[in-house]
Design a protein around this motif. Structure first.
Motif, PDB file in Angstrom:
ATOM      1  N   PHE A  20       0.840  -1.190   0.000  1.00 58.17           N
ATOM      2  CA  PHE A  20       0.000   0.000   0.000  1.00 58.17           C
ATOM      3  C   PHE A  20       0.882   1.249   0.000  1.00 58.17           C
ATOM      4  O   PHE A  20       1.857   1.338   0.740  1.00 58.17           O
ATOM      5  N   LYS A  21       0.508   2.215  -0.803  1.00 59.16           N
ATOM      6  CA  LYS A  21       1.363   3.388  -0.972  1.00 59.16           C
ATOM      7  C   LYS A  21       1.209   4.408   0.153  1.00 59.16           C
ATOM      8  O   LYS A  21       2.118   5.216   0.394  1.00 59.16           O
ATOM      9  N   TRP A  49      -4.032   5.855   3.729  1.00 54.14           N
ATOM     10  CA  TRP A  49      -5.417   5.789   3.258  1.00 54.14           C
ATOM     11  C   TRP A  49      -5.715   4.403   2.682  1.00 54.14           C
ATOM     12  O   TRP A  49      -6.746   3.796   3.001  1.00 54.14           O
ATOM     13  N   GLU A  50      -4.845   3.923   1.846  1.00 54.84           N
ATOM     14  CA  GLU A  50      -5.049   2.596   1.269  1.00 54.84           C
ATOM     15  C   GLU A  50      -4.985   1.506   2.335  1.00 54.84           C
ATOM     16  O   GLU A  50      -5.780   0.556   2.323  1.00 54.84           O
ATOM     17  N   SER A  79      -8.147   1.575   4.658  1.00 56.83           N
ATOM     18  CA  SER A  79      -9.331   1.113   3.925  1.00 56.83           C
ATOM     19  C   SER A  79      -9.262  -0.387   3.666  1.00 56.83           C
ATOM     20  O   SER A  79     -10.266  -1.111   3.815  1.00 56.83           O
ATOM     21  N   ALA A  80      -8.073  -0.875   3.289  1.00 59.57           N
ATOM     22  CA  ALA A  80      -7.916  -2.304   3.006  1.00 59.57           C
ATOM     23  C   ALA A  80      -8.143  -3.140   4.269  1.00 59.57           C
ATOM     24  O   ALA A  80      -8.730  -4.232   4.203  1.00 59.57           O
ATOM     25  N   SER A  92      -7.387   6.574   7.736  1.00 54.58           N
ATOM     26  CA  SER A  92      -5.957   6.846   7.725  1.00 54.58           C
ATOM     27  C   SER A  92      -5.476   7.175   9.143  1.00 54.58           C
ATOM     28  O   SER A  92      -5.835   6.495  10.096  1.00 54.58           O
TER      29      SER A  92
END
Length: 258
Positions: free
Chosen positions: A178-179, A182-183, A186-187, A212
Motif C-alpha cells: 500500500f502506498k 489511506w489505502e 481502507s484495506a 488513515s
C-alpha cells in the motif's frame, strides 16, 4: 337475674373452619401464580403487566378503562433497551474470552465503548494484521469475528455495522503493497468486513471505510500511542441514525444547488 339462654339456631360450620378454608384458597392461588410465573418468559410477563396497567387506567394521560389493541401497545414496556443491554453483555463476554486467550502483556487488547447511538468494538491492528499488511492471520481474531457475526445475525435488522480502519502517522512501510495510510486503513477495514460476510452477516447491514491517521485516540509521539491508534473499529448503530445522516446530506445538496 340469670343469663338468657341462646335461642336454638340451625347447625352451621364453625368459624375456624371458614377461616381455614380461606387460607387454603389463598395458598392454592399463591402456588398457581408461582407455577405460571416460572413458565412464562420475561417478554410475556412485561406484556401482561403492560396490558393490566392499561386496563386499570394507571397510564399517563387517560381514563379509558376498556382494553384496546392500541392501548395494549402503549401500555407494553419497550424492551429495546433490554435487547441492547443484553447484546452489549454478550459482546463483553466474547471480548473477555478472547482477551484471555491472547497474551495481554504484549500489546493492547480488544475493548468496548458505549456510544450515544449504540456501541463500538475496538480491535487492535496487532491482533489482526502484521505490520503494513491487511491480511488477517491470527486464529484468535478469526474466532472473535465469528462470534461477533453470530451476535449480529441475532440483532434486529435495524441495527447496522460500520467497519472503520485507522492507522498511526508512520506510513505503511517500504515493504507494504500500500502506498499510503489511506489505502492501508481502507484495506484493513474491507478485510474485516469480508470476514464478517463469510461468517454470515448480510451485506446490506455492513459497510467499511478508512480514516488513515486522522482520527487518533492517543498521541503519535510515543510507540504506545501509535500502537493504540492502529486499530479497526466496529460501530454498531441504528438504521434510523443512518437515515438522518442521508436526510442532512440531501438538504445540504439542495442548499448548494441553489
Amino acid at each position: 337475674m340469670g343469663k338468657k339462654k341462646c335461642p336454638d339456631c340451625p347447625d352451621c360450620l364453625p368459624a375456624w373452619l371458614a377461616a381455614f378454608g380461606d387460607l387454603m384458597s389463598l395458598l392454592l392461588c399463591f402456588f398457581v401464580l408461582l407455577l405460571s410465573m416460572s413458565s412464562m418468559d420475561a417478554k410475556k410477563v412485561s406484556e401482561a403487566i403492560g396490558s393490566l396497567s392499561g386496563a386499570m387506567s394507571v397510564l399517563e394521560g387517560g381514563t379509558q378503562t376498556e382494553i384496546s389493541s392500541k392501548r395494549m401497545q402503549d401500555a407494553t414496556p419497550m424492551d429495546s433497551q433490554d435487547e441492547t443491554s443484553d447484546t452489549v453483555n454478550r459482546v463483553k463476554q466474547a471480548i473477555g474470552d478472547t482477551n484471555e486467550m491472547i497474551e495481554k502483556g504484549q500489546g493492547p487488547v480488544i475493548s468496548l465503548e458505549e456510544a450515544q447511538e449504540g456501541f463500538v468494538i475496538e480491535l487492535p491492528a496487532s491482533l489482526l494484521f502484521k505490520s503494513g499488511s491487511a491480511t488477517i492471520e491470527n486464529e484468535d481474531a478469526f474466532l472473535f469475528l465469528k462470534r461477533v457475526a453470530l451476535i449480529i445475525e441475532e440483532l434486529p435488522n435495524e441495527m447496522m455495522v460500520s467497519v472503520q480502519g485507522h492507522t498511526d502517522n508512520q506510513g505503511p512501510g517500504a515493504n507494504s503493497p500500500f502506498k499510503d495510510n489511506w489505502e492501508l486503513s481502507s484495506a484493513r477495514a474491507i478485510s474485516v468486513l469480508q470476514e464478517l460476510l463469510i461468517d454470515g452477516v448480510e451485506p446490506n447491514r455492513i459497510s467499511a471505510s478508512g480514516f488513515s491517521e486522522y482520527s487518533p485516540l492517543a498521541t503519535n509521539a510515543t510507540e504506545s500511542g501509535r500502537e493504540k491508534n492502529r486499530r479497526v473499529e466496529l460501530h454498531f448503530y441504528g438504521k434510523e441514525s443512518k437515515e438522518k445522516a442521508k436526510m442532512k446530506q440531501s438538504i445540504l445538496d439542495q442548499v448548494s444547488a441553489k
